[in-house]
Structure formats: C-alpha cells, structure tokens
Write an enzyme that holds these catalytic residues in place. Structure first.
Site, PDB file in Angstrom:
ATOM      1  N   ASP A  73       0.819  -1.210   0.000  1.00  0.00           N
ATOM      2  CA  ASP A  73       0.000   0.000   0.000  1.00  0.00           C
ATOM      3  C   ASP A  73       0.853   1.259   0.000  1.00  0.00           C
ATOM      4  OD1 ASP A  73      -2.263  -1.521  -0.040  1.00  0.00           O
ATOM      5  OD2 ASP A  73      -2.788  -1.214   2.057  1.00  0.00           O
ATOM      6  N   GLY A  74       2.031   1.214   0.649  1.00  0.00           N
ATOM      7  CA  GLY A  74       2.914   2.382   0.654  1.00  0.00           C
ATOM      8  C   GLY A  74       3.388   2.745  -0.738  1.00  0.00           C
ATOM      9  N   ASP A 148      -4.402   9.990   4.593  1.00  0.00           N
ATOM     10  CA  ASP A 148      -4.648  10.814   5.772  1.00  0.00           C
ATOM     11  C   ASP A 148      -3.689  11.984   5.886  1.00  0.00           C
ATOM     12  OD1 ASP A 148      -2.255   9.518   6.701  1.00  0.00           O
ATOM     13  OD2 ASP A 148      -3.448   7.931   7.599  1.00  0.00           O
ATOM     14  N   ALA A 189      -6.304   2.468   7.845  1.00  0.00           N
ATOM     15  CA  ALA A 189      -4.870   2.574   8.098  1.00  0.00           C
ATOM     16  C   ALA A 189      -4.640   3.075   9.528  1.00  0.00           C
ATOM     17  CB  ALA A 189      -4.238   3.487   7.045  1.00  0.00           C
ATOM     18  N   ALA A 212      -4.603   9.337  21.302  1.00  0.00           N
ATOM     19  CA  ALA A 212      -4.393   9.353  22.752  1.00  0.00           C
ATOM     20  C   ALA A 212      -4.854  10.672  23.369  1.00  0.00           C
ATOM     21  CB  ALA A 212      -2.918   9.090  23.074  1.00  0.00           C
TER      22      ALA A 212
END
EC number: 2.7.1.23
Length: 291
Positions: A73-74, A148, A189, A212
């Site tokens: 995918d990269g 993203d 992802a 987070a």
C-alpha cells in the site's frame, strides 16, 4: 483476445527482495498480452531493468493507459499522489504485508490480470485530499494525500493543543498526542489503529480521530468531505504534519493546517466481482475460527 490497454507502466517496490525478477515476469506477461511496457524511472534505475522505456509520473500520465503497481500500500500511496491528476487507472499487485489497495496476490496475478486487461474489471474511484500549512497568512507547505493528514506532537515533547474548525465554525480545542483526518481509504490505516471507524469508499466523508486524547469524551467523528477542516497549533513543542506518512511539514505555534477534498480522484481497477467487504474479511481475518 488481446489487451484493451495498449501502453502499461510498471511501478515497483524496488527495495523488496525479489522485486527485479517479479517485475521482469510481469513485464513479459504484459508483452505477451499485446501491451507496450514502460517502467517508472526510479523503478528502472534501482532494479537495473534497462531494456524498457522509462517514464516519470508526468510521462506515465501522458503516454500510458494503465499503471500497474507491484508492492504494498505504501508503494501505491507514493505513486498514487502523483498519478491522480492525470486520471490514469491503477491496478495493484501485492508484494507488501496487508494490501488493502494492492489487492491482487502475486502468486496468481496472471489468472487475475488477464481478464482485467480484456476489460473485465470493477472500477473504484477515491477522492484525494488537498492540504496546506498557512503561517502568518502565507502558505508555506502544500501536499496531496490519499490516506490521511496527521498532526503529531514531537517525539520527546508532551501533548499538543489543537484548535479544530470545520467550515469556519469552531469545533473544540483538543489536547492529545495528535489528530488524524482520514479519507475512507485511510480509515483502514492509522486511523483504524487509533480507534476510528471504517468508512465505505462510497461515502463522501472523512473521519477525524484523536490520538491518545487527554479527555476520554474526545471521540472520533465522521464529517462530510465537501467542506474545509482546519487544525491550528495552539500549544506544544516540535509538532509536525505528515501526509500519507510520506511527506512531512514542521509546525510552529499559530500554524493552520487546512484540508479540503482535492479535485482529483484515484481510479482503482479490481477483478470482476470484487467487493470491499471481501477485502475487509480477508485482510482483517473476519470469520476465522467461527464454527
């Protein structure tokens, strides 16, 4: 029946072991199907395959009917950002690990690819993301992303404080390790591992996922991709923005990262009968061990 695609570009994950022999095998197969094969210039240079014409992304866009990406995918993300503006359809042959968007296994690529070259395929279009970093009213960085846009704290610093706006309206100030704006493609992802939902590719939306967060009530949210999302750096040291985890911008206090839907789409071709849910079931190992 010969291929409906006359000119085909090969792009490979040339760092991977065995990539040269895999690319040679695929190139010979394409030639036997009546295709004229060219290699992307970095692929040719790093594999030593000099017997084929070489093209950069613009050359592929101008001269090729199809791009065949051999890798993970990269590899697809890297070339996809460059090819989307030209509208060249792309097929992915997986030599990576997961392969959400390189979905044809190398071990059976000939049986899968042959009917696709004859026109038996499913087309899947995905909108790209267009981002910029604005500092003191001036654009200092631009990038395109397929997966993203991620704003992160520094590696040795504490949390960042981010002001989030959607279409000019204030949403919230968030204290977290970072924030992910993911497309439907990117929702499987980094955003998924940060607790975000998976978006079907047909949904014209993005998912905003905190990394987070300091406040447990700070949850992922699904947005329309028709507007603009702006993230402003309010506090925190050494923050940065990454785009598909492949290009990086260093951020200062007051910088504003603007993300809009690009005017360009990626055109993915899949085998006839392909289903997004088949991909999820296979890649995420759903139903395994169920009686």
């Amino acid at each position: 029946m010969k291929s409906q695609f006359r000119h085909v570009a090969l792009i490979g994950k040339y760092q991977a072991q065995g990539s040269r022999s895999a690319l040679e095998d695929i190139a010979h197969f394409l030639g036997a199907q009546g295709c004229e094969v060219a290699l992307e210039e970095d692929t040719a240079r790093n594999t030593g395959l000099t017997q084929y014409p070489t093209l950069d992304a613009a050359g592929i866009g101008a001269q090729c009917d199809l791009a065949l990406v051999v890798g993970g995918d990269g590899t697809m993300l890297g070339i996809g950002r460059l090819l989307a503006q030209f509208g060249v359809p792309v097929v992915g042959i997986n030599q990576g690990r997961l392969g959400f968007i390189t979905d044809i296994g190398f071990e059976h690529y000939q049986n899968t690819l042959a009917p696709m070259l004859r026109g038996e395929f499913e087309e899947d279009r995905r909108w790209m993301m267009q981002a910029k970093v604005v500092r003191d009213g001036h654009c200092v960085f631009r990038a395109t992303a397929m997966n993203d846009v991620v704003v992160n704290r520094g590696a040795t610093s504490g949390m960042v404080e981010l002001r989030v706006e959607v279409d000019g309206r204030f949403v919230a100030n968030q204290r977290a390790d970072g924030l992910i704006i993911a497309s439907p493609t990117g929702s499987t992802a980094y955003a998924l591992s940060a607790g975000g939902p998976m978006l079907h590719p047909s949904i014209a939306g993005w998912v905003l996922v905190p990394i987070a967060p300091h406040t447990l009530s700070n949850r992922p949210i699904v947005l329309s991709d028709s507007g603009e999302v702006v993230i402003e750096i309010v506090a925190g040291r050494d923050a940065s923005a990454s785009f598909d985890q492949q290009s990086l911008a260093t951020l200062l206090h007051g910088d504003r990262i603007s993300v809009r839907r690009s005017e360009h789409q990626m055109r993915f071709l899949h085998p006839k009968g392909w289903s997004y849910f088949d991909t999820l079931r296979k890649k995420l190992h759903w139903n395994e061990g169920v009686a």
